[in-house]
Write an enzyme that holds these catalytic residues in place. Structure first.
Site, mmCIF file in Angstrom:
data_model
loop_
_atom_site.group_PDB
_atom_site.id
_atom_site.type_symbol
_atom_site.label_atom_id
_atom_site.label_comp_id
_atom_site.label_asym_id
_atom_site.label_seq_id
_atom_site.Cartn_x
_atom_site.Cartn_y
_atom_site.Cartn_z
ATOM 1 N N ARG A 125 -10.321 2.200 4.977
ATOM 2 C CA ARG A 125 -9.444 2.364 3.764
ATOM 3 C C ARG A 125 -10.328 1.685 3.156
ATOM 4 N NH1 ARG A 125 -5.056 1.755 7.651
ATOM 5 N NH2 ARG A 125 -5.958 -0.238 7.540
ATOM 6 N N GLU B 172 -6.891 -8.387 14.054
ATOM 7 C CA GLU B 172 -5.385 -8.925 14.172
ATOM 8 C C GLU B 172 -4.785 -8.713 15.809
ATOM 9 O OE1 GLU B 172 -3.049 -8.452 10.666
ATOM 10 O OE2 GLU B 172 -1.180 -9.852 11.898
HETATM 11 P P1 AMP Z 1 -8.499 -9.002 9.960
HETATM 12 O O1 AMP Z 1 -10.298 -8.599 10.815
HETATM 13 O O2 AMP Z 1 -8.447 -9.668 11.353
HETATM 14 O O3 AMP Z 1 -9.341 -9.952 8.880
HETATM 15 O O4 AMP Z 1 -8.474 -7.725 10.399
HETATM 16 C C1 AMP Z 1 -8.375 -7.065 8.596
HETATM 17 C C2 AMP Z 1 -8.675 -5.950 9.352
HETATM 18 O O5 AMP Z 1 -7.422 -4.496 9.727
HETATM 19 C C3 AMP Z 1 -8.516 -4.948 8.025
HETATM 20 O O6 AMP Z 1 -9.556 -3.497 7.918
HETATM 21 C C4 AMP Z 1 -7.224 -4.834 7.604
HETATM 22 O O7 AMP Z 1 -7.182 -2.410 7.048
HETATM 23 C C5 AMP Z 1 -6.480 -4.229 8.958
HETATM 24 N N1 AMP Z 1 -5.534 -4.741 9.288
HETATM 25 C C6 AMP Z 1 -5.166 -6.101 9.948
HETATM 26 N N2 AMP Z 1 -4.149 -6.761 9.648
HETATM 27 C C7 AMP Z 1 -3.311 -5.311 8.222
HETATM 28 C C8 AMP Z 1 -1.977 -5.333 8.310
HETATM 29 N N3 AMP Z 1 -1.206 -6.644 8.450
HETATM 30 N N4 AMP Z 1 -1.710 -4.666 8.079
HETATM 31 C C9 AMP Z 1 -2.643 -3.417 7.043
HETATM 32 N N5 AMP Z 1 -3.622 -3.304 7.720
HETATM 33 C C10 AMP Z 1 -4.033 -4.733 8.343
#
Ligand code: AMP
Length: 181
Positions: free
Chosen positions: A64, A101
């Site tokens: 995205r 995550e």
């Molecule tokens: P993080 O590495 O935990 O900051 O996760 C960020 C990445 O995971 C981004 O590329 C987001 O597109 C995706 N992502 C993580 N959590 C979500 C969520 N709750 N909704 C949508 N995309 C998420």
């Protein structure tokens, strides 16, 4: 951005409970992207602080971050650098492992995607724990990039990602925030 526009932007993001696994509230920006004025607003707002900042390239995180980052790069008359899942880029790469995550992954950039000292902004749709963006920062810095900021449409502040990036010396800007995960 006035409060009405901010609310409209926030409302254009769909929430999908329990995707991709139970307990995750997935923030789906396809509804924002599909709405011309909301897509335009998000791109303008992401680009606005940087219009006279001499940004040479915008780095976007797959997938995205490509959609938003490509549009922001065009708006800033900057080049675009894709940061991809491993195995997708055809030339020599640098690679880093990171935790999401909801899982583990590796990401790559072309080794010749930028020159040392280039002024870069990093773009993705959302910051949660900050693991993905931190890995992108490590990759960009391994090639000598000067990272001006990391920019997101959505922050999930309870997951601490923005603080994690700021601790690395990377300013963070997000257009909207949602409570919870
Ligand atoms: P993080 O590495 O935990 O900051 O996760 C960020 C990445 O995971 C981004 O590329 C987001 O597109 C995706 N992502 C993580 N959590 C979500 C969520 N709750 N909704 C949508 N995309 C998420």
């Amino acid at each position: 951005m006035d409060t009405q526009a901010l609310q409209a932007l926030k409302d254009s993001i769909r929430v999908i409970p329990d995707y991709p696994k139970p307990g995750i509230l997935f923030r789906d920006i396809t509804t924002l992207l599909g709405h011309a004025s909301m897509f335009g607003l998000a791109v303008e707002e992401l680009a606005r602080p940087w219009t006279a900042a001499g940004v040479e390239r915008v780095a976007g995180i797959e997938a995205r971050g490509f959609i938003l980052g490509g549009a922001v790069a065009h708006r800033l008359t900057a080049g675009f650098v894709p940061i991809r899942k491993k195995g997708k880029l055809p030339h020599d790469t640098v690679r880093v492992a990171y935790s999401l995550e909801y899982g583990l992954d590796e990401m790559e950039m072309h080794r010749d995607a930028l020159s040392p000292g280039e002024r870069i902004i990093l773009i993705d749709d959302l910051i949660a724990t900050g693991g993905t963006a931190e890995a992108a920062v490590r990759l960009l810095r391994s090639l000598g990039a000067e990272i001006l900021a990391a920019c997101f449409v959505i922050d999930l502040p309870e997951l601490g990602g923005a603080s994690r990036l700021e601790a690395l010396g990377v300013p963070v800007r997000a257009l909207v925030a949602f409570q919870g995960h």
